[in-house]
Design an enzyme around this catalytic site. Structure first.
Site, mmCIF file in Angstrom:
data_model
loop_
_atom_site.group_PDB
_atom_site.id
_atom_site.type_symbol
_atom_site.label_atom_id
_atom_site.label_comp_id
_atom_site.label_asym_id
_atom_site.label_seq_id
_atom_site.Cartn_x
_atom_site.Cartn_y
_atom_site.Cartn_z
ATOM 1 N N ARG A 1 14.754 -3.293 -6.175
ATOM 2 C CA ARG A 1 13.339 -3.209 -6.526
ATOM 3 C C ARG A 1 13.161 -3.277 -8.038
ATOM 4 O O ARG A 1 13.977 -2.726 -8.784
ATOM 5 C CB ARG A 1 12.723 -1.869 -6.028
ATOM 6 C CG ARG A 1 12.989 -1.549 -4.572
ATOM 7 C CD ARG A 1 12.321 -2.508 -3.623
ATOM 8 N NE ARG A 1 10.875 -2.489 -3.742
ATOM 9 C CZ ARG A 1 10.074 -1.631 -3.110
ATOM 10 N NH1 ARG A 1 10.566 -0.709 -2.317
ATOM 11 N NH2 ARG A 1 8.766 -1.697 -3.278
ATOM 12 N N LYS B 1 2.531 7.082 4.459
ATOM 13 C CA LYS B 1 1.847 5.790 4.529
ATOM 14 C C LYS B 1 1.434 5.439 5.957
ATOM 15 O O LYS B 1 1.049 4.309 6.220
ATOM 16 C CB LYS B 1 2.768 4.706 3.936
ATOM 17 C CG LYS B 1 3.006 4.939 2.440
ATOM 18 C CD LYS B 1 3.840 3.856 1.811
ATOM 19 C CE LYS B 1 5.293 4.170 1.846
ATOM 20 N NZ LYS B 1 6.097 3.292 0.969
ATOM 21 N N HIS C 1 -5.748 -14.166 8.942
ATOM 22 C CA HIS C 1 -4.646 -13.293 9.325
ATOM 23 C C HIS C 1 -5.114 -12.026 10.033
ATOM 24 O O HIS C 1 -4.518 -10.974 9.897
ATOM 25 C CB HIS C 1 -3.806 -12.951 8.097
ATOM 26 C CG HIS C 1 -3.259 -14.165 7.425
ATOM 27 N ND1 HIS C 1 -2.238 -14.906 7.970
ATOM 28 C CD2 HIS C 1 -3.621 -14.786 6.276
ATOM 29 C CE1 HIS C 1 -1.976 -15.935 7.168
ATOM 30 N NE2 HIS C 1 -2.800 -15.884 6.139
ATOM 31 N N ARG D 1 1.420 -11.220 5.798
ATOM 32 C CA ARG D 1 2.886 -11.354 5.923
ATOM 33 C C ARG D 1 3.458 -10.685 7.168
ATOM 34 O O ARG D 1 4.638 -10.821 7.451
ATOM 35 C CB ARG D 1 3.555 -10.837 4.641
ATOM 36 C CG ARG D 1 3.195 -11.739 3.456
ATOM 37 C CD ARG D 1 3.877 -11.330 2.188
ATOM 38 N NE ARG D 1 5.310 -11.510 2.254
ATOM 39 C CZ ARG D 1 6.133 -11.165 1.263
ATOM 40 N NH1 ARG D 1 5.648 -10.612 0.165
ATOM 41 N NH2 ARG D 1 7.427 -11.362 1.366
ATOM 42 N N PRO E 1 0.839 -1.216 0.000
ATOM 43 C CA PRO E 1 0.000 0.000 0.000
ATOM 44 C C PRO E 1 0.866 1.256 0.000
ATOM 45 O O PRO E 1 1.759 1.392 0.828
ATOM 46 C CB PRO E 1 -0.796 -0.116 1.304
ATOM 47 C CG PRO E 1 -0.511 -1.460 1.873
ATOM 48 C CD PRO E 1 0.728 -1.984 1.228
ATOM 49 N N GLU E 2 0.617 2.136 -0.955
ATOM 50 C CA GLU E 2 1.317 3.419 -1.025
ATOM 51 C C GLU E 2 0.283 4.514 -0.740
ATOM 52 O O GLU E 2 -0.847 4.189 -0.388
ATOM 53 C CB GLU E 2 1.995 3.550 -2.403
ATOM 54 C CG GLU E 2 2.956 2.376 -2.622
ATOM 55 C CD GLU E 2 3.664 2.349 -3.978
ATOM 56 O OE1 GLU E 2 3.777 3.393 -4.622
ATOM 57 O OE2 GLU E 2 4.108 1.256 -4.369
#
Ligand SMILES: [Zn+2]
Length: 271
Positions: A261, A55, A88, A110, A2-3
């Site tokens: 990246r 963020k 999760h 994660r 998420p940005e």
């Protein structure tokens, strides 16, 4: 990951359920890898409102404390009227908005997300580590230019990803900003000419606003909003995860690795 556009979408959606009076809090057995401070004395408190810097989501608590939530790679907040049945789900806040009961759940497969409960001073300190938010009034051209030229030897994309300079960027946004400005992400900052810096500044708004208006951008298996829905920002991408450049519509996009990246650019459009 998420940005800014994805975090903004979650903020906007959660805000519809505020203020939320907390009646209970439940953590999963492995939540301690996400929650870095004890979540004490929250029962009976009210989450008054939620805002965002870069963020980081900031939940303002009625006693003056703040919950800072960073979603990491795969984190999201969900709202439901019954307890969320999701594997999760690591943090579950039960609360009341008006007369209705809602469950605010933090889901993170994660577990790279981070959550802190801080007093005012510590919260300010943490938020001060971030540079100007890309959508804030602080993010002027003068700010952008002076932050960018601070590290002339760096690759452009590396500085664009630096949260202490530009809060809210991430890998797809940084790639797309370079594309929309017609500059290659792997050029040194010192090689940029004046008009290219102007083009990069304008590209920030094009990329961030386009993605935010689409409710964020979802890549495979990634980000979901508070209802578990996916964002539609993929349609705005011109080079990121694209085979053919969407600006010239003919040139195959080149993929390289920069600072570990995946980095995408059009060898024809970007100089
Ligand atoms: Zn092109």
């Amino acid at each position: 990951m998420p940005e800014l556009p994805e975090v903004q979408t979650i903020r906007d959606q959660l805000s519809a359920y505020m203020p939320l009076k907390i009646s209970s809090l439940k953590l999963s057995e492995v939540a301690e890898s996400i929650v870095h401070t004890p979540l004490v004395k929250l029962r009976g408190q009210v989450i008054e409102r939620i805002w965002r810097k870069g963020k980081m989501l900031v939940f303002e608590i009625s006693d003056g404390r703040k919950i800072l939530s960073h979603l990491g790679m795969t984190g999201s907040w969900r709202i439901s009227s019954t307890p969320l049945k999701e594997k999760h789900n690591h943090i579950q806040i039960k609360g009341k908005c008006g007369d209705e009961v809602f469950y605010l759940s933090y889901v993170d497969p994660r577990r790279f997300g981070h959550l802190y409960l801080y007093g005012e001073e510590d919260a300010q300190k943490k938020l001060a580590e971030l540079g100007a938010d890309l959508k804030s009034s602080e993010f002027t051209f003068d700010y952008f230019k002076s932050a960018l030229v601070k590290y002339p030897e760096r690759f452009i994309k590396v500085s664009l990803l630096d949260q202490s300079l530009f809060a809210g960027t991430g890998n797809y946004i940084a790639n797309e900003i370079c594309a929309r400005a017609y500059v290659r992400p792997d050029r040194k900052i010192k090689s940029l000419k004046g008009p290219e810096i102007v083009a990069l500044y304008h590209a920030v708004d094009v990329v961030v606003s386009g993605a935010t208006e689409s409710g964020g951008t979802t890549f495979q298996g990634g980000y979901a909003d508070v209802n578990g829905d996916r964002g539609k920002g993929v349609q705005h991408l011109v080079v990121f995860y694209q085979k053919i450049c969407q600006m010239c519509a003919v040139t195959p996009v080149k993929k390289i690795t920069l600072a570990q990246r995946g980095t995408y650019y059009c060898p024809k459009c970007q100089k």
